[in-house]
Design a protein around this motif. Structure first.
Motif, mmCIF file in Angstrom:
data_model
loop_
_atom_site.group_PDB
_atom_site.id
_atom_site.type_symbol
_atom_site.label_atom_id
_atom_site.label_comp_id
_atom_site.label_asym_id
_atom_site.label_seq_id
_atom_site.Cartn_x
_atom_site.Cartn_y
_atom_site.Cartn_z
ATOM 1 N N GLY A 398 49.192 10.636 62.869
ATOM 2 C CA GLY A 398 49.471 10.544 64.300
ATOM 3 C C GLY A 398 50.819 9.947 64.638
ATOM 4 N N LEU A 399 51.473 9.261 63.692
ATOM 5 C CA LEU A 399 52.734 8.595 63.972
ATOM 6 C C LEU A 399 53.895 9.579 63.838
ATOM 7 N N ASP A 400 54.645 9.731 64.926
ATOM 8 C CA ASP A 400 55.798 10.623 64.927
ATOM 9 C C ASP A 400 57.029 9.818 64.510
ATOM 10 N N ILE A 401 57.395 9.927 63.245
ATOM 11 C CA ILE A 401 58.529 9.161 62.718
ATOM 12 C C ILE A 401 59.812 9.944 62.981
ATOM 13 N N ARG A 402 60.656 9.421 63.861
ATOM 14 C CA ARG A 402 61.893 10.099 64.235
ATOM 15 C C ARG A 402 63.116 9.493 63.556
ATOM 16 N N LEU A 403 62.894 8.630 62.613
ATOM 17 C CA LEU A 403 63.998 7.947 61.949
ATOM 18 C C LEU A 403 64.943 8.935 61.266
ATOM 19 N N LYS A 404 66.246 8.739 61.498
ATOM 20 C CA LYS A 404 67.274 9.532 60.837
ATOM 21 C C LYS A 404 68.039 8.719 59.797
ATOM 22 N N THR A 405 68.117 7.413 60.011
ATOM 23 C CA THR A 405 68.863 6.537 59.108
ATOM 24 C C THR A 405 68.031 5.309 58.792
ATOM 25 N N VAL A 406 67.904 5.001 57.496
ATOM 26 C CA VAL A 406 67.244 3.777 57.037
ATOM 27 C C VAL A 406 68.166 3.096 56.036
ATOM 28 N N VAL A 407 68.437 1.820 56.268
ATOM 29 C CA VAL A 407 69.280 1.046 55.358
ATOM 30 C C VAL A 407 68.487 -0.165 54.898
ATOM 31 N N LEU A 408 68.330 -0.302 53.592
ATOM 32 C CA LEU A 408 67.610 -1.417 53.003
ATOM 33 C C LEU A 408 68.622 -2.330 52.323
ATOM 34 N N ASN A 409 68.946 -3.416 52.997
ATOM 35 C CA ASN A 409 69.953 -4.341 52.488
ATOM 36 C C ASN A 409 69.268 -5.411 51.644
ATOM 37 N N LYS A 410 68.874 -5.001 50.469
ATOM 38 C CA LYS A 410 68.219 -5.903 49.522
ATOM 39 C C LYS A 410 68.420 -5.337 48.133
ATOM 40 N N TYR A 411 68.586 -6.220 47.167
ATOM 41 C CA TYR A 411 68.765 -5.730 45.798
ATOM 42 C C TYR A 411 67.553 -4.921 45.363
ATOM 43 N N TYR A 412 67.786 -3.644 45.096
ATOM 44 C CA TYR A 412 66.716 -2.753 44.671
ATOM 45 C C TYR A 412 66.618 -2.803 43.144
ATOM 46 N N ARG A 413 65.464 -3.253 42.671
ATOM 47 C CA ARG A 413 65.257 -3.401 41.230
ATOM 48 C C ARG A 413 64.246 -2.404 40.679
ATOM 49 N N GLY A 414 63.639 -1.634 41.577
ATOM 50 C CA GLY A 414 62.672 -0.652 41.118
ATOM 51 C C GLY A 414 61.298 -1.219 40.846
ATOM 52 N N ILE A 415 60.984 -2.418 41.372
ATOM 53 C CA ILE A 415 59.649 -2.965 41.181
ATOM 54 C C ILE A 415 58.674 -2.252 42.116
ATOM 55 N N LYS A 416 57.386 -2.430 41.863
ATOM 56 C CA LYS A 416 56.363 -1.640 42.526
ATOM 57 C C LYS A 416 56.403 -1.774 44.043
ATOM 58 N N SER A 417 56.545 -2.985 44.569
ATOM 59 C CA SER A 417 56.531 -3.170 46.022
ATOM 60 C C SER A 417 57.712 -2.469 46.687
ATOM 61 N N GLN A 418 58.870 -2.468 46.020
ATOM 62 C CA GLN A 418 60.037 -1.785 46.563
ATOM 63 C C GLN A 418 59.862 -0.275 46.523
ATOM 64 N N VAL A 419 59.305 0.216 45.446
ATOM 65 C CA VAL A 419 59.059 1.655 45.317
ATOM 66 C C VAL A 419 58.088 2.120 46.396
ATOM 67 N N ASN A 420 57.005 1.361 46.590
ATOM 68 C CA ASN A 420 56.036 1.729 47.616
ATOM 69 C C ASN A 420 56.670 1.751 49.004
#
Length: 504
Positions: A398-420
């Protein structure tokens, strides 16, 4: 042709010699004496060689043929040193700097006090821009007063008393406000604007106003805003002396505000936008170390499009209210109230700081801002598991996601919570155009990230994914609030330390 090439090389050597750092001195930035020998080079041509035939027309100096008024405007846009050096170009240019609108940056000169005084005494005016350190208000008040009374600054358009930390807050001289009728841009830092000075002022042309570490009463601040009918940009950075600010302005389009705790002075606790029909963005800066929880209320701002930075932190007891909607969980650090007369559907750009990266918080924000197009997220640690496939199964439909740009300003290490967290947007944002991650090290490979985030299954086939070792968005800085030419103040990135990886 050889003669023409030799002339070009000679001209280039002459220009390089004039710009050589070794030759920079106090004399370089002062007007040339009137008795100086005239330049013997032809004023109408640069690099022209007699007898060059058909190529002579290509080397005509058409700039010098422009009227003095236009050349003066061009010179006034240059930095102080470069503007003064235009006197050596040719006889045609020798007198222009003295009569061009003066752009004087007192913080850009080697011998600030003496050089500024000499330039002001030699220049005929009018004034375009005058910038000087706030330190001089404390150390050299009489000199600053003499500067501001100089005829060279008549009809001044921009004054910038720029900030220096660790200063007392003295009042500026009365001569500061003799330009109130001509000022278009004004920045005051580390000073005390008393009621007896501000109450009678009128700023008919003022478009941008910045107050940084200034003591000012509520009545004085409200009086200045009311006396500025065309004010577009307002920046209030750590002001003292007023507890509550109420905004009523038909012209304001951008507001930047921040608060800081001080046990000895009255600090800003409440910021209310009562009526601002043209307001498009509110930028709030909260220092992690010295900031305070500021109560921000938006009663009427029907065109508001940009908000940030909302700050969430564990243990907070405040909440974000949007009309009748309250965001849960109630962990927001500041208390924002957006009245029902300002529908949340107008918000398109949002920046948020979260101590723990939480998908639940972001989803709640997207519910409150259904037309959100750009989302900037800053976090410092991973606390939630960010499981969503079963938890938000019904919501996704039901959620209409209209996002065009997402920026994650955090060190991405590939751990499970970040991947999810990331895969939620990869697999569900059908209008996504770009997603940017800050990676921790160079060892992250394109294949590893593509497999981890299931990019081959992305909902938006036109989406691009960028990974960079260093990508620091200025979420916690509000200098961009004063630049009205920037449509998205969170878009600026300080990048370095490696190239970005992109997936198409």
């Amino acid at each position: 042709m050889e003669t023409l090439a030799a002339a070009r090389r000679a001209k280039r050597r002459k220009l390089e010699a004039a710009e050589s750092p070794e030759q920079e001195s106090e004399a370089n930035i002062l007007p040339l004496p009137a008795t100086s020998a005239p330049d013997s080079s032809p004023p109408a041509t640069l690099g022209e060689e007699p007898g060059a035939g058909g190529e002579e027309e290509d080397w005509v100096d058409r700039i010098s043929c422009l009227p003095d008024a236009i050349l003066g405007e061009v010179i006034s846009l240059l930095p102080t040193k470069d503007a003064a050096r235009t006197q050596i170009l040719a006889t045609r240019w020798r007198h222009l700097w003295r009569s061009a609108p003066l752009n004087l940056d007192g913080g850009d000169l080697l011998v600030t006090i003496n050089v500024v005084s000499r330039i002001l005494s030699a220049h005929r005016g009018p004034g375009r821009r005058f910038r000087f350190p706030a330190q001089h208000l404390q150390d050299h008040p009489a000199t600053v007063d003499a500067w501001l009374r100089s005829p060279a600054l008549d009809s001044l358009q921009e004054i910038d008393c720029f900030a220096t930390d660790g200063l007392k807050l003295p009042p500026p001289p009365a001569s500061t406000f003799r330009f109130s009728s001509s000022l278009c841009v004004a920045t005051f830092s580390h000073c005390h604007l008393s009621d007896d000075i501000t109450q009678s002022l009128q700023f008919p042309r003022l478009k941008k106003l910045a107050l940084q570490r200034v003591i000012i009463s509520e009545d004085s601040l409200h009086s200045i805003i009311a006396a500025s009918p065309v004010l577009e940009g307002l920046l209030l950075c750590r002001i003292f002396g007023c507890r509550c600010v109420r905004i009523n302005s038909a012209s304001l389009t951008s507001i930047g505000v921040s608060a800081v705790y001080d046990g000895t002075m009255t600090i800003l606790e409440e910021f209310i936008v009562e009526d601002a029909p043209c307001l498009k963005r509110i930028l709030y800066h909260r220092s992690p170390r010295t900031g305070t929880g500021l109560r921000v209320s938006v009663i009427s701002a029907p065109n508001l499009e940009t908000l940030g930075c909302l700050s969430y932190a564990d243990g907070g007891s405040s909440r974000l209210a949007l009309g009748s909607t309250i965001i849960e969980p109630c962990r927001i650090k500041e208390f924002w109230i957006i009245n029902s007369t300002m529908p949340a559907c107008t918000i398109k750009i949002l920046a948020v700081y979260i101590s723990n990266l939480s998908l639940d918080v972001i989803i709640n924000l997207m519910r409150c801002f259904p037309c959100l197009e750009k989302l900037y997220i800053q976090s410092c640690q991973d606390g939630d598991k960010n499981l969503w496939r079963r938890k938000h199964h019904n919501l996704i439909k039901g959620l209409d996601i209209r996002l065009k740009t997402v920026v994650l300003n955090k060190y991405y290490r590939g751990i499970k919570s970040q991947v999810n967290f990331a895969t939620f947007f990869v697999l569900n944002a059908k209008m996504l155009e770009s997603m940017t991650f800050q990676c921790e090290r160079y060892t992250v490979t394109a294949r590893f990230l593509a497999e981890q985030l299931q990019l081959e299954k992305r909902a938006s086939r036109c989406a691009r994914f960028y990974f960079t070792k260093r990508c620091r968005h200025e979420f916690l800085h509000i200098n961009h609030a004063h630049d009205l030419s920037i449509s998205d103040p969170f878009e600026y990135v300080e990048a370095g330390g490696g190239a970005c990886l992109s997936f198409e």
